[in-house]
Scaffold this motif. Structure first.
Motif, short mmCIF file in Angstrom:
data_model
loop_
_atom_site.label_atom_id
_atom_site.label_comp_id
_atom_site.label_asym_id
_atom_site.label_seq_id
_atom_site.Cartn_x
_atom_site.Cartn_y
_atom_site.Cartn_z
N ASN A 1 -43.71 -50.02 -18.63
CA ASN A 1 -45.14 -49.89 -18.93
C ASN A 1 -45.89 -49.16 -17.82
O ASN A 1 -46.78 -48.35 -18.09
CB ASN A 1 -45.74 -51.27 -19.16
N LYS A 2 -45.52 -49.42 -16.58
CA LYS A 2 -46.18 -48.74 -15.46
C LYS A 2 -45.88 -47.24 -15.48
O LYS A 2 -46.76 -46.41 -15.19
CB LYS A 2 -45.73 -49.37 -14.14
N LEU A 3 -44.65 -46.90 -15.82
CA LEU A 3 -44.29 -45.49 -15.91
C LEU A 3 -45.06 -44.79 -17.03
O LEU A 3 -45.59 -43.68 -16.84
CB LEU A 3 -42.79 -45.35 -16.14
N LEU A 4 -45.13 -45.43 -18.18
CA LEU A 4 -45.86 -44.86 -19.31
C LEU A 4 -47.33 -44.66 -18.97
O LEU A 4 -47.93 -43.61 -19.28
CB LEU A 4 -45.72 -45.76 -20.54
N GLU A 5 -47.92 -45.65 -18.35
CA GLU A 5 -49.35 -45.57 -18.03
C GLU A 5 -49.63 -44.47 -17.00
O GLU A 5 -50.56 -43.68 -17.16
CB GLU A 5 -49.83 -46.92 -17.49
N ALA A 6 -48.81 -44.39 -15.96
CA ALA A 6 -49.05 -43.43 -14.88
C ALA A 6 -48.85 -41.99 -15.35
O ALA A 6 -49.67 -41.10 -15.06
CB ALA A 6 -48.14 -43.73 -13.70
N THR A 7 -47.79 -41.73 -16.09
CA THR A 7 -47.51 -40.36 -16.51
C THR A 7 -48.52 -39.87 -17.54
O THR A 7 -49.04 -38.75 -17.43
CB THR A 7 -46.09 -40.27 -17.08
N ASN A 8 -48.82 -40.68 -18.52
CA ASN A 8 -49.77 -40.26 -19.54
C ASN A 8 -51.17 -40.08 -18.98
O ASN A 8 -51.93 -39.20 -19.41
CB ASN A 8 -49.77 -41.24 -20.71
N ALA A 9 -51.54 -40.89 -18.00
CA ALA A 9 -52.84 -40.74 -17.36
C ALA A 9 -52.97 -39.42 -16.62
O ALA A 9 -54.08 -38.90 -16.44
CB ALA A 9 -53.08 -41.91 -16.39
N GLN A 10 -51.83 -38.86 -16.21
CA GLN A 10 -51.82 -37.60 -15.47
C GLN A 10 -51.47 -36.40 -16.34
O GLN A 10 -51.16 -35.31 -15.83
CB GLN A 10 -50.84 -37.69 -14.30
N GLY A 11 -51.52 -36.57 -17.65
CA GLY A 11 -51.30 -35.44 -18.55
C GLY A 11 -49.85 -35.05 -18.74
O GLY A 11 -49.56 -33.93 -19.17
N VAL A 12 -48.94 -35.95 -18.42
CA VAL A 12 -47.52 -35.74 -18.68
C VAL A 12 -47.11 -36.74 -19.75
O VAL A 12 -47.05 -37.95 -19.51
CB VAL A 12 -46.68 -35.94 -17.41
N ASN B 1 -49.94 -26.99 -14.49
CA ASN B 1 -50.76 -28.16 -14.18
C ASN B 1 -51.55 -28.62 -15.41
O ASN B 1 -52.36 -29.54 -15.32
CB ASN B 1 -51.73 -27.84 -13.03
N GLU B 2 -51.30 -27.96 -16.54
CA GLU B 2 -51.94 -28.33 -17.80
C GLU B 2 -51.18 -29.50 -18.43
O GLU B 2 -50.14 -29.94 -17.94
CB GLU B 2 -51.97 -27.14 -18.75
N PHE B 3 -51.71 -29.98 -19.56
CA PHE B 3 -51.06 -31.06 -20.30
C PHE B 3 -49.64 -30.65 -20.71
O PHE B 3 -49.42 -29.52 -21.16
CB PHE B 3 -51.88 -31.40 -21.54
#
Length: 382
Positions: free
Chosen positions: A327-338, A16-18
């Motif tokens: 862009n939505k995929l990039l934003e959502a995944t990076n916001a969640q540490g993936v 669950n970490e980065f």
């Protein structure tokens, strides 16, 4: 889609970490070999691990000679130099590449010609290359390929095996043969990838590998020049070692050279990593298959190896349906540490290459707006 993808990636890496895009994995003799190097005091460019690492890569790729260098860009620079590329010359490459490909040209005083990619493996398109040459090039009385308008010599074709997926090498070699051009393979990302059972980087006159921290295996920083001909390997070793003539104590350098030698410390790390390479490659293919299964019935296309190739799946990639979905995929995944990343900006959009010659880049621009790289690290096993 974003929520399910994040869950999949966390399941793959069991944390669950980065989660980074591509981290090195150390699970063998790395510490032991580094300690041995330090104890020997041969930590710089002289030491047994440099020779051993070159031999391991040479045997693995079945190339005539492998020469270790300080990084991938230095390896590209050496390949271009040995090919005879000079200031004012032109080299055909792809606009969809990492900037190091073009930086090596810039520091030679040479200029790129950007040609489109084919839309499956995202490497230099042989048909687009042939078309551009037929419309814009000529062979002079000496057989030198030249740009019709400027008269500048076109010396080489330098494709990159994007994300580790091999380009169509047979077709590009035919183009080289027709136009008297040298093929240099930027194989920085493709250690462990094969084109019709030939390791990438071994069909062109030269191939270049990178061992940066984010590659399949790492030496911290480092590169390797693959030479199809033994005499090119002898020359490469000489010029990358400051062109110093052998002598017990005198310093005599018989031509301009480069100090591009890989330190023994880096090579020690590389030798340990090579012992784990087959495990790492199998591990990465297993991860890629999980992505294949996940995206199979979605609107997102997972990038698989071409039918003529066996890829290392260095960086897993998907083609999104649109720029907005990307862009939505990039934003959502990076916001969640993936960590996910778009593909590199096309080279002709960068200020230092904005004026470069180029053909139609429709496929490159289409891919730029849709490609996303997914976490691709190998998983450490005990």
């Amino acid at each position: 889609m974003q929520t399910q993808l994040i869950k999949l990636v966390r399941d793959i890496y069991a944390t669950n970490e980065f989660i980074p895009l591509h981290a090195p994995v150390f699970m063998g003799n790395e510490q032991a070999y580094l300690a041995e190097t330090i104890d020997s005091t041969f930590v710089s460019s002289v030491g047994k691990f440099v020779d051993e690492f070159e031999k391991k890569i040479q045997d693995f790729t079945h190339t005539a000679r492998a020469i270790a260098t300080v990084n991938g860009t230095a390896t590209l620079h050496t390949a271009l130099y040995l090919t005879g590329v000079q200031a004012g010359d032109l080299v055909i490459t792809q606009a969809l590449t990492f900037v190091a490909t073009c930086n090596a040209l810039y520091h030679m005083g040479a200029k790129p010609i950007f040609i489109d990619i084919e839309p499956n493996a995202f490497g230099l398109c042989p048909n687009a290359t042939s078309l551009w040459l037929s419309e814009n090039a000529m062979l002079d009385d000496d057989g030198q390929c030249r740009h019709k308008e400027s008269g500048a010599a076109i010396k080489a074709i330098m494709p990159m095996h994007t994300f580790g997926h091999p380009v169509q090498l047979d077709e590009l070699l035919l183009v080289c043969q027709e136009w008297n051009l040298v093929l240099i393979e930027d194989a920085a990302e493709s250690l462990g990838s094969y084109y019709k059972k030939h390791h990438t980087g071994t069909l062109g006159r030269f191939g270049t590998l990178s061992f940066n921290g984010n590659k399949v295996i790492t030496t911290g920083g480092g590169g390797m020049l693959l030479c199809r001909e033994q005499q090119d390997g002898v020359k490469a070793k000489h010029v990358t070692t400051t062109a110093k003539a052998p002598h017990a104590y005198e310093f005599y350098h018989d031509e301009p050279g480069f100090n591009y030698r890989m330190p023994n410390l880096n090579a020690a790390l590389g030798c340990a990593q090579m012992e784990q390479l087959e495990v790492i490659l199998a591990n990465k293919r297993a991860t890629a298959q999980r992505y294949v299964d996940f995206f199979e019935k979605s609107d997102y296309r997972f990038v698989v190896e071409p039918e003529y190739a066996h890829s290392n799946y260095w960086l897993n990639a998907i083609v999104c349906p649109s720029l907005d979905s990307r862009n939505k995929l990039l934003e959502a995944t990076n916001a969640q540490g993936v960590m996910t990343r778009p593909v590199w900006q096309l080279m002709h959009r960068l200020p230092m290459f904005a004026d470069a010659l180029r053909g139609n880049l429709n496929n490159s621009e289409w891919a730029e707006a849709r490609l996303v790289n997914l976490p691709s690290s190998a998983i450490k096993v005990s």
